[in-house]
Write an enzyme that holds these catalytic residues in place. Structure first.
Site, mmCIF file in Angstrom:
data_model
loop_
_atom_site.group_PDB
_atom_site.id
_atom_site.type_symbol
_atom_site.label_atom_id
_atom_site.label_comp_id
_atom_site.label_asym_id
_atom_site.label_seq_id
_atom_site.Cartn_x
_atom_site.Cartn_y
_atom_site.Cartn_z
ATOM 1 N N HIS A 278 0.807 -1.213 0.000
ATOM 2 C CA HIS A 278 0.000 0.000 0.000
ATOM 3 C C HIS A 278 0.841 1.266 0.000
ATOM 4 O O HIS A 278 0.343 2.339 -0.345
ATOM 5 C CB HIS A 278 -0.932 0.013 1.216
ATOM 6 N N CYS A 279 2.117 1.186 0.346
ATOM 7 C CA CYS A 279 2.890 2.410 0.588
ATOM 8 C C CYS A 279 3.734 2.867 -0.597
ATOM 9 O O CYS A 279 3.528 3.949 -1.145
ATOM 10 C CB CYS A 279 3.781 2.208 1.816
ATOM 11 N N ILE A 280 4.715 2.056 -0.990
ATOM 12 C CA ILE A 280 5.731 2.546 -1.925
ATOM 13 C C ILE A 280 5.166 2.911 -3.304
ATOM 14 O O ILE A 280 5.583 3.918 -3.885
ATOM 15 C CB ILE A 280 6.893 1.534 -2.051
ATOM 16 N N ILE A 282 2.303 4.153 -3.912
ATOM 17 C CA ILE A 282 1.291 5.197 -3.777
ATOM 18 C C ILE A 282 1.829 6.475 -3.153
ATOM 19 O O ILE A 282 1.549 7.584 -3.617
ATOM 20 C CB ILE A 282 0.109 4.659 -2.945
ATOM 21 N N ASP A 283 2.628 6.348 -2.104
ATOM 22 C CA ASP A 283 3.057 7.511 -1.326
ATOM 23 C C ASP A 283 3.699 8.629 -2.141
ATOM 24 O O ASP A 283 3.411 9.809 -1.903
ATOM 25 C CB ASP A 283 4.020 7.080 -0.220
#
Length: 442
Positions: A278-280, A282-283
């Site tokens: 979910h992080c890399i 999208i962030d």
């Protein structure tokens, strides 16, 4: 000196946190919320979970963990202290602290989608009260806590910093990492005011080994983005180097391993079929979106994101070329995908590059199958759908494939057997070189 009523509110909440009588409401019982509930419950706090998915609520209330690294026994222990999960958001008023752990995806134009956050605030606004702490853990752009959440609290007639406490503390979960868990990973925290920060620090210190206070919620929000943008940029560099090395006939994994022998100034990052979780993926786009408000164009960050997003297509192109060299078209070819989780030894498929590769293969007309010991059935996803179940790896099944595409390097795969029986094997993770194993040339 007499204590003002607002000081009494803070002191009462601090006292309840100190004696573990404060009830924690965790909103969003997924890969962040469940481990958080377990950590807080283990520290002695009563925990109430909130979710909108009926099946997830029933599953958790039956102490059946939907996450591989959280055992059922952990939920059973939690239930002994009264843990339950509900979709009745009016019960938010029971809670002394509310922690929001809902998804913050990107929309189809790669702009932040805060609909899960705002719908949560819509659901709990009427049930907020004096003496509560509200923490946001979802990844987002700098300013979200102050600009989006705070107005809801003020509209409820509550004064932030005196009778109500607002903080941002980004999640730092790393599923499958045996060296770290929710309890041991340091927690960054910023408050809307100093009072807010004081209350937030005391709460998280009760079940997190180390809390790292920063000056504001914006600083905490930016910290989360920096952590993952750094990884995205470095992985993007390695992915681009991989493409260049391929054209030059070089083994990029050999080059990286050699460079990593330098005892200073070099950190090894490795290429792959893309980035997931979910992080890399999208962030970085949360920051590029927010930067445009200030007239800035974050070209370096966006370029890394574009390179990483192109890697599923590059993996498919390698397969197309390898099949063509054997006189076989991708259309109609039997292709087995190894691993659909976004990284090894977990069951999380969020933003997995494997899923993007599978969609491209389906569009090319390939006859698809997959094997993933951690994902027995292709899960329900917001944007992707495959009516597939994980197949067992046998010499007979492997021998019937036209190609095997290794996308996630689970340690439970029998790599020797796979290499022995796969007619064509493409390793996007460098597993065979890393393990010193032989594989068919591709």
């Amino acid at each position: 000196m007499s204590i003002t009523p607002n000081s009494e509110i803070k002191e009462k909440l601090l006292s309840k946190i100190g004696d573990r009588s404060a009830k924690l409401g965790i909103i969003g019982m997924g890969y962040v919320g469940i481990p958080l509930a377990v950590a807080a419950g283990s520290a002695g706090f009563p925990v109430l979970g909130f979710d909108i998915l009926k099946d997830r609520i029933a599953q958790l209330n039956a102490c059946q963990s939907p996450i591989g690294h959280i055992p059922n026994s952990a939920l059973q222990e939690l239930k002994k202290s009264g843990f339950e999960v509900t979709d009745d958001f009016s019960r938010a008023t029971e809670c002394d602290a509310l922690i929001i752990c809902v998804p913050t995806p990107l929309d189809k134009t790669r702009e932040p989608d805060l609909s899960f956050v705002t719908s949560t605030m819509d659901a709990i606004r009427a049930h907020l009260r004096a003496g509560q702490l509200l923490a946001l853990e979802s990844t987002t752009w700098p300013g979200t806590t102050e600009e989006v959440l705070k107005p809801y609290i003020e509209q409820a007639g509550l004064e932030v910093g005196n009778e109500f406490f607002l903080v941002y503390s980004p999640e730092r979960e790393d599923p499958g990492n045996a060296n770290f868990n929710t309890h041991t990973i340091p927690k960054v925290l910023g408050g809307d005011t100093e009072n807010c920060r004081d209350v937030g620090v005391l709460l998280y210190e009760a079940f997190i080994t180390k809390v790292v206070p920063v000056s504001s919620t914006k600083a905490a929000e930016m910290t989360k983005l920096l952590e993952n943008i750094q990884r995205s940029v470095n992985i993007g560099l390695m992915n681009e180097m991989k493409i260049v090395a391929d054209q030059m006939g070089l083994d990029i994994f050999e080059v990286i391993d050699a460079a990593a022998t330098k005892p200073f100034g070099f950190t090894a990052y490795y290429p792959g079929p893309g980035i997931g979780g979910h992080c890399i993926p999208i962030d970085p786009f949360y920051l590029t979106w927010k930067a445009r408000e200030f007239g800035l164009h974050t070209r370096f960050i966006e370029l890394a994101g574009e390179i990483n997003a192109s890697m599923p297509s590059y993996a498919v192109s390698k397969l197309v070329r390898a099949l063509s060299e054997r006189g076989k078209a991708l259309s109609g070819a039997k292709v087995l995908v190894l691993g659909i989780a976004y990284k090894r030894d977990i069951d999380d498929v969020r933003e997995s590059p494997s899923v993007l590769v599978m969609e491209q293969l389906r569009n090319w007309g390939a006859e698809l199958s997959y094997s993933d010991p951690n994902v027995p059935t292709f899960p329900i996803m917001r944007e992707h759908s495959f009516d597939l179940e994980s197949v067992s790896l046998t010499p007979e099944f492997l021998g019937k494939q036209d190609a095997v595409l290794l996308l996630t390097d689970h340690t439970t795969f029998d790599y020797n057997m796979i290499a022995e029986h796969a007619p064509l094997l493409i390793d996007t993770r460098g597993v065979y070189r890393r393990m010193g194993l032989k594989m068919p040339t591709a």
